[in-house]
Design a protein around this motif. Sequence first.
Motif, PDB file in Angstrom:
ATOM      1  N   LEU A 149     -50.504  25.028 -39.978  1.00  0.00           N
ATOM      2  CA  LEU A 149     -51.233  25.938 -40.856  1.00  0.00           C
ATOM      3  C   LEU A 149     -52.742  25.775 -40.697  1.00  0.00           C
ATOM      4  O   LEU A 149     -53.493  26.753 -40.670  1.00  0.00           O
ATOM      5  CB  LEU A 149     -50.821  25.679 -42.309  1.00  0.00           C
ATOM      6  N   ALA A 150     -53.200  24.520 -40.594  1.00  0.00           N
ATOM      7  CA  ALA A 150     -54.634  24.274 -40.415  1.00  0.00           C
ATOM      8  C   ALA A 150     -55.121  24.817 -39.079  1.00  0.00           C
ATOM      9  O   ALA A 150     -56.209  25.398 -38.994  1.00  0.00           O
ATOM     10  CB  ALA A 150     -54.916  22.775 -40.526  1.00  0.00           C
ATOM     11  N   LEU A 151     -54.333  24.654 -38.028  1.00  0.00           N
ATOM     12  CA  LEU A 151     -54.708  25.190 -36.717  1.00  0.00           C
ATOM     13  C   LEU A 151     -54.729  26.716 -36.728  1.00  0.00           C
ATOM     14  O   LEU A 151     -55.602  27.340 -36.127  1.00  0.00           O
ATOM     15  CB  LEU A 151     -53.737  24.690 -35.644  1.00  0.00           C
ATOM     16  N   ARG A 152     -53.778  27.320 -37.420  1.00  0.00           N
ATOM     17  CA  ARG A 152     -53.763  28.772 -37.539  1.00  0.00           C
ATOM     18  C   ARG A 152     -55.038  29.297 -38.179  1.00  0.00           C
ATOM     19  O   ARG A 152     -55.542  30.371 -37.832  1.00  0.00           O
ATOM     20  CB  ARG A 152     -52.555  29.213 -38.375  1.00  0.00           C
ATOM     21  N   ASP A 153     -55.598  28.505 -39.098  1.00  0.00           N
ATOM     22  CA  ASP A 153     -56.820  28.904 -39.785  1.00  0.00           C
ATOM     23  C   ASP A 153     -58.083  28.471 -39.046  1.00  0.00           C
ATOM     24  O   ASP A 153     -59.177  28.532 -39.591  1.00  0.00           O
ATOM     25  CB  ASP A 153     -56.825  28.340 -41.206  1.00  0.00           C
ATOM     26  N   GLY A 154     -57.919  27.993 -37.806  1.00  0.00           N
ATOM     27  CA  GLY A 154     -59.068  27.705 -36.956  1.00  0.00           C
ATOM     28  C   GLY A 154     -59.632  26.307 -37.065  1.00  0.00           C
ATOM     29  O   GLY A 154     -60.697  26.023 -36.497  1.00  0.00           O
ATOM     30  N   LYS A 155     -58.967  25.410 -37.773  1.00  0.00           N
ATOM     31  CA  LYS A 155     -59.464  24.043 -37.888  1.00  0.00           C
ATOM     32  C   LYS A 155     -59.361  23.326 -36.546  1.00  0.00           C
ATOM     33  O   LYS A 155     -58.378  23.467 -35.818  1.00  0.00           O
ATOM     34  CB  LYS A 155     -58.673  23.267 -38.942  1.00  0.00           C
ATOM     35  N   GLN A 156     -60.354  22.524 -36.226  1.00  0.00           N
ATOM     36  CA  GLN A 156     -60.356  21.720 -35.011  1.00  0.00           C
ATOM     37  C   GLN A 156     -60.222  20.228 -35.312  1.00  0.00           C
ATOM     38  O   GLN A 156     -59.744  19.460 -34.478  1.00  0.00           O
ATOM     39  CB  GLN A 156     -61.645  21.962 -34.212  1.00  0.00           C
ATOM     40  N   GLN A 157     -60.653  19.814 -36.485  1.00  0.00           N
ATOM     41  CA  GLN A 157     -60.478  18.449 -36.960  1.00  0.00           C
ATOM     42  C   GLN A 157     -59.821  18.521 -38.341  1.00  0.00           C
ATOM     43  O   GLN A 157     -60.291  19.253 -39.210  1.00  0.00           O
ATOM     44  CB  GLN A 157     -61.811  17.703 -37.029  1.00  0.00           C
ATOM     45  N   ILE A 158     -58.750  17.771 -38.518  1.00  0.00           N
ATOM     46  CA  ILE A 158     -57.923  17.899 -39.716  1.00  0.00           C
ATOM     47  C   ILE A 158     -57.687  16.522 -40.324  1.00  0.00           C
ATOM     48  O   ILE A 158     -57.328  15.578 -39.616  1.00  0.00           O
ATOM     49  CB  ILE A 158     -56.573  18.552 -39.365  1.00  0.00           C
ATOM     50  N   THR A 159     -57.885  16.425 -41.620  1.00  0.00           N
ATOM     51  CA  THR A 159     -57.603  15.199 -42.350  1.00  0.00           C
ATOM     52  C   THR A 159     -56.551  15.502 -43.405  1.00  0.00           C
ATOM     53  O   THR A 159     -56.704  16.439 -44.187  1.00  0.00           O
ATOM     54  CB  THR A 159     -58.870  14.642 -43.017  1.00  0.00           C
ATOM     55  N   LEU A 160     -55.473  14.716 -43.409  1.00  0.00           N
ATOM     56  CA  LEU A 160     -54.369  14.945 -44.336  1.00  0.00           C
ATOM     57  C   LEU A 160     -54.091  13.693 -45.165  1.00  0.00           C
ATOM     58  O   LEU A 160     -53.998  12.602 -44.609  1.00  0.00           O
ATOM     59  CB  LEU A 160     -53.091  15.305 -43.574  1.00  0.00           C
ATOM     60  N   PRO A 161     -53.920  13.846 -46.483  1.00  0.00           N
ATOM     61  CA  PRO A 161     -53.404  12.736 -47.291  1.00  0.00           C
ATOM     62  C   PRO A 161     -51.878  12.718 -47.153  1.00  0.00           C
ATOM     63  O   PRO A 161     -51.210  13.684 -47.522  1.00  0.00           O
ATOM     64  CB  PRO A 161     -53.849  13.093 -48.714  1.00  0.00           C
ATOM     65  N   VAL A 162     -51.333  11.645 -46.612  1.00  0.00           N
ATOM     66  CA  VAL A 162     -49.906  11.569 -46.316  1.00  0.00           C
ATOM     67  C   VAL A 162     -49.281  10.418 -47.111  1.00  0.00           C
ATOM     68  O   VAL A 162     -49.721   9.264 -47.005  1.00  0.00           O
ATOM     69  CB  VAL A 162     -49.656  11.354 -44.810  1.00  0.00           C
ATOM     70  N   ALA A 163     -48.259  10.724 -47.892  1.00  0.00           N
ATOM     71  CA  ALA A 163     -47.555   9.698 -48.653  1.00  0.00           C
ATOM     72  C   ALA A 163     -46.673   8.885 -47.714  1.00  0.00           C
ATOM     73  O   ALA A 163     -45.807   9.433 -47.033  1.00  0.00           O
ATOM     74  CB  ALA A 163     -46.708  10.334 -49.740  1.00  0.00           C
TER      75      ALA A 163
END
Length: 235
Positions: A149-163
Amino acid sequence: MTIRTLLAPLIGLGLLLGTQATLAAAPGAFTATYNVSQGGEPMGVATVTLRNAGNGEWVYSKDVKSTGGLAAMLGASLTEASRFRWKGDAPEAIRYDYQLQTGIKNKQRHMTVDWASNQVTLDEGKGPQTYPASPGMVERNTTSLALGLALRDGKQQITLPVAVRQQVQTQSFKVTGKEAVKVPAGSFNAERIDRTDAERGFSAWYVPARYLLPVKLSQHDGGDLTMELVSYRAN
Protein backbone atom coordinates in the motif's frame (compact mmCIF):
# COMPACT_ATOMS: atom_id res chain seq x y z
CA MET A 1 19.58 -31.69 13.79
CA THR A 2 16.49 -30.69 15.82
CA ILE A 3 12.88 -30.70 14.63
CA ARG A 4 12.83 -26.93 15.07
CA THR A 5 15.79 -26.62 12.69
CA LEU A 6 14.09 -28.85 10.14
CA LEU A 7 10.86 -26.83 10.34
CA ALA A 8 12.58 -23.41 10.36
CA PRO A 9 11.83 -22.79 6.64
CA LEU A 10 8.09 -23.22 7.18
CA ILE A 11 8.11 -21.11 10.36
CA GLY A 12 10.08 -18.44 8.49
CA LEU A 13 7.27 -18.02 5.97
CA GLY A 14 5.48 -15.81 8.46
CA LEU A 15 8.37 -13.38 8.37
CA LEU A 16 8.20 -13.17 4.59
CA LEU A 17 4.66 -12.20 4.42
CA GLY A 18 4.67 -8.07 6.93
CA THR A 19 4.27 5.05 7.27
CA GLN A 20 0.66 5.53 7.09
CA ALA A 21 -0.86 5.93 3.63
CA THR A 22 -3.94 8.09 3.17
CA LEU A 23 -3.74 9.11 -0.47
CA ALA A 24 -5.83 6.38 -2.10
CA ALA A 25 -8.80 4.17 -1.39
CA ALA A 26 -8.33 1.00 0.62
CA PRO A 27 -8.16 -2.17 -1.52
CA GLY A 28 -10.92 -4.69 -2.14
CA ALA A 29 -10.88 -8.43 -1.51
CA PHE A 30 -8.38 -10.61 -3.39
CA THR A 31 -6.78 -14.05 -3.53
CA ALA A 32 -3.14 -14.69 -4.45
CA THR A 33 -1.19 -17.94 -4.74
CA TYR A 34 2.57 -18.46 -4.52
CA ASN A 35 5.07 -21.21 -5.14
CA VAL A 36 7.38 -21.58 -2.15
CA SER A 37 10.91 -22.93 -2.46
CA GLN A 38 13.89 -23.48 -0.19
CA GLY A 39 17.38 -23.27 -1.63
CA GLY A 40 15.92 -23.57 -5.13
CA GLU A 41 13.95 -26.74 -4.33
CA PRO A 42 10.10 -26.72 -4.35
CA MET A 43 8.69 -26.79 -0.83
CA GLY A 44 5.03 -25.78 -0.87
CA VAL A 45 2.16 -23.62 -2.06
CA ALA A 46 0.86 -20.54 -0.25
CA THR A 47 -2.62 -19.04 -0.64
CA VAL A 48 -3.09 -15.46 0.55
CA THR A 49 -6.52 -13.86 0.84
CA LEU A 50 -8.05 -10.55 1.90
CA ARG A 51 -11.77 -10.41 2.72
CA ASN A 52 -14.26 -8.06 4.30
CA ALA A 53 -15.35 -9.37 7.72
CA GLY A 54 -17.99 -6.66 8.24
CA ASN A 55 -18.32 -4.04 10.98
CA GLY A 56 -15.34 -2.13 9.55
CA GLU A 57 -12.97 -5.09 9.99
CA TRP A 58 -11.03 -7.14 7.42
CA VAL A 59 -9.26 -10.50 7.54
CA TYR A 60 -5.94 -11.13 5.82
CA SER A 61 -4.86 -14.76 5.87
CA LYS A 62 -2.09 -17.01 4.59
CA ASP A 63 -2.40 -20.79 4.27
CA VAL A 64 0.74 -22.77 3.40
CA LYS A 65 0.66 -26.44 2.41
CA SER A 66 3.94 -28.31 2.13
CA THR A 67 4.46 -30.30 -1.07
CA GLY A 68 8.16 -31.11 -0.93
CA GLY A 69 11.08 -31.94 1.35
CA LEU A 70 10.92 -33.01 4.98
CA ALA A 71 8.09 -30.60 5.75
CA ALA A 72 5.85 -32.53 3.33
CA MET A 73 6.93 -35.84 4.87
CA LEU A 74 5.83 -34.50 8.26
CA GLY A 75 2.53 -33.26 6.85
CA ALA A 76 3.39 -29.70 7.87
CA SER A 77 0.99 -26.82 7.32
CA LEU A 78 1.03 -23.19 8.41
CA THR A 79 -1.94 -20.86 8.82
CA GLU A 80 -1.80 -17.17 9.73
CA ALA A 81 -4.90 -14.99 10.05
CA SER A 82 -4.92 -11.27 10.81
CA ARG A 83 -7.99 -9.24 11.68
CA PHE A 84 -7.54 -5.49 11.25
CA ARG A 85 -9.27 -2.19 10.63
CA TRP A 86 -8.30 0.46 8.12
CA LYS A 87 -6.57 3.58 9.34
CA GLY A 88 -6.68 5.67 6.21
CA ASP A 89 -5.85 2.91 3.73
CA ALA A 90 -3.27 1.24 5.98
CA PRO A 91 -4.07 -1.79 8.16
CA GLU A 92 -4.11 -1.42 11.94
CA ALA A 93 -3.95 -4.67 13.90
CA ILE A 94 -6.84 -6.05 15.97
CA ARG A 95 -6.00 -9.76 16.21
CA TYR A 96 -3.41 -12.22 14.90
CA ASP A 97 -3.52 -16.03 15.02
CA TYR A 98 -0.66 -18.33 14.02
CA GLN A 99 -0.82 -22.12 13.83
CA LEU A 100 1.88 -24.52 12.69
CA GLN A 101 0.87 -28.18 12.50
CA THR A 102 2.98 -31.24 11.78
CA GLY A 103 2.62 -34.93 12.43
CA ILE A 104 4.79 -34.61 15.54
CA LYS A 105 4.53 -31.03 16.75
CA ASN A 106 2.06 -28.15 16.86
CA LYS A 107 2.76 -24.50 17.61
CA GLN A 108 0.30 -21.67 18.20
CA ARG A 109 0.42 -17.95 18.83
CA HIS A 110 -2.50 -15.63 19.54
CA MET A 111 -2.33 -11.85 19.73
CA THR A 112 -5.13 -9.40 20.46
CA VAL A 113 -5.11 -5.60 20.64
CA ASP A 114 -7.36 -3.68 23.02
CA TRP A 115 -7.30 -0.18 21.59
CA ALA A 116 -9.44 1.15 24.46
CA SER A 117 -6.61 0.38 26.90
CA ASN A 118 -3.86 0.59 24.26
CA GLN A 119 -2.57 -2.88 25.18
CA VAL A 120 -1.33 -5.88 23.20
CA THR A 121 -1.88 -9.33 24.72
CA LEU A 122 0.19 -12.22 23.38
CA ASP A 123 -0.22 -15.89 24.30
CA GLU A 124 1.95 -18.72 22.99
CA GLY A 125 0.57 -21.35 25.36
CA LYS A 126 2.69 -20.38 28.35
CA GLY A 127 0.39 -17.70 29.71
CA PRO A 128 -0.49 -14.24 28.36
CA GLN A 129 1.88 -11.30 28.39
CA THR A 130 1.08 -7.68 27.60
CA TYR A 131 2.84 -4.62 26.27
CA PRO A 132 1.77 -1.16 24.99
CA ALA A 133 0.24 -0.89 21.52
CA SER A 134 1.31 1.73 18.98
CA PRO A 135 -1.04 3.63 16.62
CA GLY A 136 -0.93 2.26 13.07
CA MET A 137 0.62 -0.97 14.31
CA VAL A 138 0.69 -4.05 12.10
CA GLU A 139 2.04 -7.55 12.81
CA ARG A 140 4.32 -9.75 10.75
CA ASN A 141 1.55 -11.27 8.62
CA THR A 142 0.21 -7.92 7.36
CA THR A 143 3.62 -6.28 6.92
CA SER A 144 3.80 -7.21 3.22
CA LEU A 145 0.32 -5.74 2.60
CA ALA A 146 1.24 -2.51 4.41
CA LEU A 147 4.41 -2.25 2.30
CA GLY A 148 2.46 -2.75 -0.92
CA LEU A 149 0.00 0.00 0.00
CA ALA A 150 2.83 2.41 0.84
CA LEU A 151 4.58 1.65 -2.46
CA ARG A 152 1.34 2.17 -4.35
CA ASP A 153 1.18 5.64 -2.83
CA GLY A 154 4.70 6.44 -4.03
CA LYS A 155 6.66 5.93 -0.81
CA GLN A 156 10.35 5.14 -1.27
CA GLN A 157 11.31 4.81 2.40
CA ILE A 158 8.83 3.17 4.77
CA THR A 159 8.79 2.83 8.54
CA LEU A 160 6.31 0.43 10.14
CA PRO A 161 5.47 -0.24 13.80
CA VAL A 162 5.32 -4.05 13.91
CA ALA A 163 4.05 -6.05 16.89
CA VAL A 164 6.49 -8.85 17.68
CA ARG A 165 6.68 -11.18 20.67
CA GLN A 166 7.55 -8.74 23.46
CA GLN A 167 7.15 -5.25 22.02
CA VAL A 168 6.25 -3.06 19.08
CA GLN A 169 9.35 -2.92 16.90
CA THR A 170 10.06 -0.12 14.44
CA GLN A 171 11.06 -1.68 11.13
CA SER A 172 12.50 0.33 8.22
CA PHE A 173 12.37 -0.48 4.51
CA LYS A 174 13.72 1.22 1.41
CA VAL A 175 13.21 0.94 -2.33
CA THR A 176 16.66 0.12 -3.73
CA GLY A 177 15.89 0.18 -7.45
CA LYS A 178 14.06 -1.59 -10.24
CA GLU A 179 14.87 -5.09 -11.42
CA ALA A 180 13.55 -7.49 -14.03
CA VAL A 181 11.75 -10.38 -12.34
CA LYS A 182 10.32 -13.52 -13.93
CA VAL A 183 7.85 -15.60 -11.91
CA PRO A 184 5.03 -18.02 -12.85
CA ALA A 185 2.60 -15.06 -13.04
CA GLY A 186 4.74 -13.34 -15.70
CA SER A 187 7.73 -11.08 -16.28
CA PHE A 188 7.85 -7.71 -14.56
CA ASN A 189 10.00 -4.62 -14.13
CA ALA A 190 9.60 -4.59 -10.36
CA GLU A 191 10.53 -2.26 -7.52
CA ARG A 192 12.90 -3.93 -5.11
CA ILE A 193 12.51 -3.12 -1.43
CA ASP A 194 14.89 -4.20 1.34
CA ARG A 195 14.71 -4.03 5.10
CA THR A 196 17.37 -1.60 6.28
CA ASP A 197 17.25 -1.66 10.10
CA ALA A 198 18.41 -5.26 10.54
CA GLU A 199 20.59 -7.73 8.68
CA ARG A 200 17.86 -10.29 8.09
CA GLY A 201 18.31 -10.95 4.37
CA PHE A 202 14.81 -9.67 3.48
CA SER A 203 14.09 -8.51 -0.08
CA ALA A 204 10.79 -8.17 -1.95
CA TRP A 205 9.86 -7.19 -5.49
CA TYR A 206 6.60 -5.30 -6.05
CA VAL A 207 4.65 -4.07 -9.06
CA PRO A 208 2.44 -1.64 -7.10
CA ALA A 209 0.49 -0.45 -10.15
CA ARG A 210 -0.86 -4.02 -10.54
CA TYR A 211 -0.57 -5.90 -7.24
CA LEU A 212 -0.57 -4.97 -3.56
CA LEU A 213 1.51 -8.04 -2.69
CA PRO A 214 5.05 -8.78 -3.91
CA VAL A 215 5.53 -10.77 -7.10
CA LYS A 216 8.64 -12.25 -5.48
CA LEU A 217 9.94 -12.37 -1.95
CA SER A 218 13.22 -13.72 -0.61
CA GLN A 219 14.45 -14.30 2.92
CA HIS A 220 17.74 -15.91 3.87
CA ASP A 221 17.25 -15.73 7.63
CA GLY A 222 15.41 -18.86 8.77
CA GLY A 223 15.85 -21.11 5.77
CA ASP A 224 16.76 -19.44 2.44
CA LEU A 225 13.11 -19.13 1.38
CA THR A 226 11.66 -17.72 -1.84
CA MET A 227 8.03 -17.05 -2.75
CA GLU A 228 7.00 -16.44 -6.37
CA LEU A 229 3.58 -15.24 -7.48
CA VAL A 230 1.51 -17.72 -9.49
CA SER A 231 -1.85 -15.91 -9.64
CA TYR A 232 -3.65 -12.86 -8.24
CA ARG A 233 -7.33 -12.10 -8.65
CA ALA A 234 -9.82 -9.64 -7.21
CA ASN A 235 -12.73 -11.36 -5.47
